[in-house]
Design an enzyme around this catalytic site. Structure first.
Site, PDB file in Angstrom:
ATOM      1  N   ALA A 116       0.880  -1.311   0.020  1.00  0.00           N
ATOM      2  CA  ALA A 116      -0.165  -0.042  -0.010  1.00  0.00           C
ATOM      3  C   ALA A 116       0.910   1.104  -0.053  1.00  0.00           C
ATOM      4  CB  ALA A 116      -1.033   0.104   1.105  1.00  0.00           C
ATOM      5  N   LYS A 117       0.385   2.432  -0.132  1.00  0.00           N
ATOM      6  CA  LYS A 117       0.832   3.625  -0.156  1.00  0.00           C
ATOM      7  C   LYS A 117      -0.036   4.786  -0.029  1.00  0.00           C
ATOM      8  CE  LYS A 117       5.390   4.837   0.010  1.00  0.00           C
ATOM      9  NZ  LYS A 117       6.347   3.926   0.431  1.00  0.00           N
ATOM     10  N   GLY A 118       0.329   5.864   0.820  1.00  0.00           N
ATOM     11  CA  GLY A 118      -0.297   6.950   0.810  1.00  0.00           C
ATOM     12  C   GLY A 118       0.281   8.223   0.637  1.00  0.00           C
TER      13      GLY A 118
END
Ligand code: NAD
Length: 427
Positions: A116-118
């Site tokens: 994931a990444k934000g």
């Protein structure tokens, strides 16, 4: 290659880094003859959340709307895991590409996570501490339904740090009604953060330096090391390299670089940055530009800042014999080819900087069990995981006759594809 690069996500996720990530992925898919259905599924993230939210500047009358993202690439292998980046040019495509890289990275070192990444599109150098706190808390509430210890566990990335993670943890805990340390990693130890997490990425990366150097017969003692980016990863990589007996001859950040043939005083440079927020004004050597830094004659180059900095335009004048990628996506596919032809060994991001997520995994496990390990246990296990992954990737590289990036991706993609296949399609 036979893939329509505009299929599989690029219409939604158009960005140079997503293009690079897809190019790398498609190369490996062809090489290992991956099942078409699985390949098509893995080209796109499973979930991409886009939010806009207001935040109040310190000037109370000034309210700005900013964009935030959280992308979860593969949800089939446990919770998702990945950092939150604050940068002026963050966009959905970049975050999606970084989420994909996280999937491969976790699979390469054998962690039970998808990627994931934000990101929040804001220049972290232009906001005050209270502004950063308000942004972080509001961003967290906007994505709160999608994160959690068993759903998606954020961590720091560019422009965010332990304090940012403490605000995420506090905001989440306030909303669910109890303290939930396991919702983020990279927190301060006082909140259940792991000792040695801050140093983990740089230290893990440099733990591979002697192994890689042995392959190409470079002496570690006295090896000249050049570091692009002097934040969390760059600083601890510099420190670890000097502890190994290497000579760090240049470091740089967004303000430019410093060069000293006799060796930079790394603790002094770190103290300067802690006080002044950049290397600007640090007098431990001669000023050089970031562009000049890549051409410096040295044994080891460590890109530890942003993506897309080693390109077809500068790859032929890279002065190093070994590149250890601390940053995510620092080398373009075109540059990769040039470096390969020049015989420069490159330890790719998905392997090299996996120390961060590895100690994040340790932190998550410790939080879930409420049982905390000693620093020596953590550092020992980190070394063991990094060197085992390096050995396995090296073996794939030898057996398939490919470079380390391709080998690492082959290993990671195969593992994820296997998990996807055995889970099957629901319903
Ligand atoms: P950071 O914000 O602590 O530091 C970033 C550094 O890069 C700063 O010194 C900044 O001035 C410099 N920089 C930014 N833009 C630059 C430019 N255009 N030219 C030169 N220098 C520039 O971030 P970090 O956590 O050290 O992350 C650095 C890289 O490592 C990122 O690509 C990140 O995705 C990757 N990474 C970080 C971790 C982690 O644990 N922090 C883990 C894996 C990968």
């Amino acid at each position: 290659m036979g893939h329509d690069i505009l299929s599989g996500g690029l219409r939604e996720m158009e960005s140079p880094l997503y293009r690079e990530a897809l190019t790398q992925f498609n190369r490996v898919v062809d090489m290992i003859h991956l099942d078409d259905n699985i390949a098509e599924r893995l080209r796109v993230p499973q979930r991409a959340i886009v939010v806009t939210f207001p935040f109040r500047h310190d000037d109370y009358s000034d309210v700005e709307s900013v964009w935030g993202y959280r992308v979860q690439h593969v949800l089939s292998m446990g919770p998702t895991k990945g950092g939150i980046r604050y940068a002026a040019d963050v966009n959905l495509g970049e975050v999606a590409a970084l989420a994909m890289l996280m999937t491969w990275k976790c699979a390469i070192v054998g962690l039970p996570f998808g990627g994931a990444k934000g990101g929040v599109r804001i220049d972290p150098t232009k906001i005050s501490w209270p502004e950063k706190q308000r942004i972080t808390r509001r961003y967290t509430s906007e994505i709160i339904d999608f994160i959690g210890p068993n759903k998606d566990v954020p961590a720091p990335d560019m422009g965010t740090d332990e304090q940012t993670m403490a605000w995420v943890m506090d905001t989440y805990s306030q909303q669910v009604g109890h303290s939930e340390p396991a919702v983020v990693t990279g927190k301060p130890p006082a909140l259940g953060g792991s000792v040695a997490r801050r140093e983990a990425t740089g230290r893990g990366l440099v733990s591979l330096l002697p192994l890689a150097a042995a392959e190409i017969e470079i002496a570690v003692d006295g090896a000249r090391v050049v570091i692009h980016g002097f934040g969390n990863v760059g600083q601890y990589a510099a420190l670890a390299a000097s502890e190994l007996g290497c000579r760090v001859i240049a470091v740089s950040d967004v303000s430019g670089g410093v060069f000293n043939e006799r060796g930079i005083d790394v603790p002094a440079a770190m103290a300067w940055v802690a006080e002044h927020r950049s290397l600007q004004g640090f007098d431990g050597g001669d000023r050089i530009s970031n562009d000049e830094l890549f051409g410096l004659d040295c044994e080891v180059l460590i890109p530890a800042a942003v993506g897309g900095v080693i390109t077809a335009d500068n790859a032929d004048r890279v002065g190093a014999r070994l590149i250890l990628e601390g940053a995510n996506g620092p080398t373009t596919a075109a540059a990769d080819e040039i470096l390969r032809d020049r015989g420069i060994m490159l330890v790719p991001d998905v392997l090299g900087n996996a120390g961060g997520v590895t100690v994040s995994y340790f932190e998550w496990v410790q939080d879930l069990q409420n049982y905390f390990w000693s620093e020596s246990e953590i550092v020992g296990r980190l070394r063991e995981i990094m060197s085992r992954a390096f050995g396995q990737v090296l073996e794939v590289a030898r057996s398939e006759g490919v470079d380390l990036r391709t080998a690492a991706l082959i290993k990671g993609i195969r593992r994820v594809a296997e998990a996807k296949l055995v889970r099957g399609v629901y319903p």
